[in-house]
Scaffold this motif. Sequence first.
Motif, PDB file in Angstrom:
ATOM      1  N   ARG A  26      29.380  31.741 -26.688  1.00  0.00           N
ATOM      2  CA  ARG A  26      27.980  32.114 -26.935  1.00  0.00           C
ATOM      3  C   ARG A  26      27.794  33.622 -26.969  1.00  0.00           C
ATOM      4  O   ARG A  26      26.868  34.119 -27.592  1.00  0.00           O
ATOM      5  N   TRP A  34      28.614  26.441 -31.088  1.00  0.00           N
ATOM      6  CA  TRP A  34      28.015  25.209 -31.612  1.00  0.00           C
ATOM      7  C   TRP A  34      29.073  24.109 -31.758  1.00  0.00           C
ATOM      8  O   TRP A  34      28.854  22.967 -31.360  1.00  0.00           O
ATOM      9  N   ILE A  37      30.046  22.885 -28.370  1.00  0.00           N
ATOM     10  CA  ILE A  37      28.953  22.115 -27.771  1.00  0.00           C
ATOM     11  C   ILE A  37      28.986  20.687 -28.292  1.00  0.00           C
ATOM     12  O   ILE A  37      28.821  19.729 -27.527  1.00  0.00           O
ATOM     13  N   ARG A  38      29.223  20.529 -29.567  1.00  0.00           N
ATOM     14  CA  ARG A  38      29.287  19.178 -30.139  1.00  0.00           C
ATOM     15  C   ARG A  38      30.412  18.377 -29.482  1.00  0.00           C
ATOM     16  O   ARG A  38      30.274  17.179 -29.241  1.00  0.00           O
ATOM     17  N   GLU A  41      29.296  17.393 -26.004  1.00  0.00           N
ATOM     18  CA  GLU A  41      28.247  16.364 -26.126  1.00  0.00           C
ATOM     19  C   GLU A  41      28.884  14.993 -26.284  1.00  0.00           C
ATOM     20  O   GLU A  41      28.470  14.031 -25.639  1.00  0.00           O
ATOM     21  N   ALA A  48      25.576  19.821 -21.768  1.00  0.00           N
ATOM     22  CA  ALA A  48      25.612  19.933 -23.223  1.00  0.00           C
ATOM     23  C   ALA A  48      24.222  20.143 -23.828  1.00  0.00           C
ATOM     24  O   ALA A  48      24.041  20.982 -24.714  1.00  0.00           O
ATOM     25  N   ARG A  49      23.252  19.406 -23.353  1.00  0.00           N
ATOM     26  CA  ARG A  49      21.902  19.504 -23.926  1.00  0.00           C
ATOM     27  C   ARG A  49      21.316  20.909 -23.730  1.00  0.00           C
ATOM     28  O   ARG A  49      20.771  21.507 -24.652  1.00  0.00           O
ATOM     29  N   ARG A  52      23.083  23.353 -25.921  1.00  0.00           N
ATOM     30  CA  ARG A  52      22.688  23.161 -27.308  1.00  0.00           C
ATOM     31  C   ARG A  52      21.312  23.777 -27.573  1.00  0.00           C
ATOM     32  O   ARG A  52      21.101  24.441 -28.581  1.00  0.00           O
ATOM     33  N   GLU A  53      20.368  23.547 -26.658  1.00  0.00           N
ATOM     34  CA  GLU A  53      19.017  24.080 -26.826  1.00  0.00           C
ATOM     35  C   GLU A  53      19.020  25.607 -26.866  1.00  0.00           C
ATOM     36  O   GLU A  53      18.219  26.215 -27.561  1.00  0.00           O
ATOM     37  N   THR A  55      21.694  27.481 -27.887  1.00  0.00           N
ATOM     38  CA  THR A  55      22.510  27.952 -29.009  1.00  0.00           C
ATOM     39  C   THR A  55      21.929  27.593 -30.364  1.00  0.00           C
ATOM     40  O   THR A  55      22.013  28.377 -31.316  1.00  0.00           O
ATOM     41  N   GLU A  56      21.339  26.421 -30.479  1.00  0.00           N
ATOM     42  CA  GLU A  56      20.872  25.916 -31.775  1.00  0.00           C
ATOM     43  C   GLU A  56      20.003  26.912 -32.543  1.00  0.00           C
ATOM     44  O   GLU A  56      20.231  27.117 -33.738  1.00  0.00           O
ATOM     45  N   TYR A  71      33.466  22.100 -36.120  1.00  0.00           N
ATOM     46  CA  TYR A  71      33.361  20.940 -35.229  1.00  0.00           C
ATOM     47  C   TYR A  71      34.193  19.775 -35.758  1.00  0.00           C
ATOM     48  O   TYR A  71      34.936  19.145 -35.002  1.00  0.00           O
TER      49      TYR A  71
END
Length: 82
Positions: A26, A34, A37-38, A41, A48-49, A52-53, A55-56, A71
Motif C-alpha cells: 500500500r 489490490w 488483498i484479493r 479475501e 481483508a475488508r 480493501r476499503e 485501497t480501492e 491478481y
Amino acid sequence: GAFKWFERAAVQGHLRAQVVTVRLARLYSSVKAWAWIRIIEERGHPDARELREYTEPRVTEFRYQEAEALYQELRKTVIPKE
C-alpha cells in the motif's frame, strides 16, 4: 528489502506474510496491494475488508485492469489448492 522477503513467503502461501505484503505494498503500489488483498479475501482473512476499503479508492479505472490481471496471475500459484 523487507518487502521482497515477505512477498516471497506470501507467494509460498503463508497467510500472515500475505497480509504484511498488502500492508507494505500500500505504501508504493496500489496495484500490488489490490492484487494481494484479493488473495487474502479468498482465504477469508478478517482484515481483508478494511484493507480493501482503504485501497480501492486509490486504484484508478485504468490501473484496476492491471491490478485484476496481477491478481489472476497470483491466484494461479499462490492460493493453496484444496
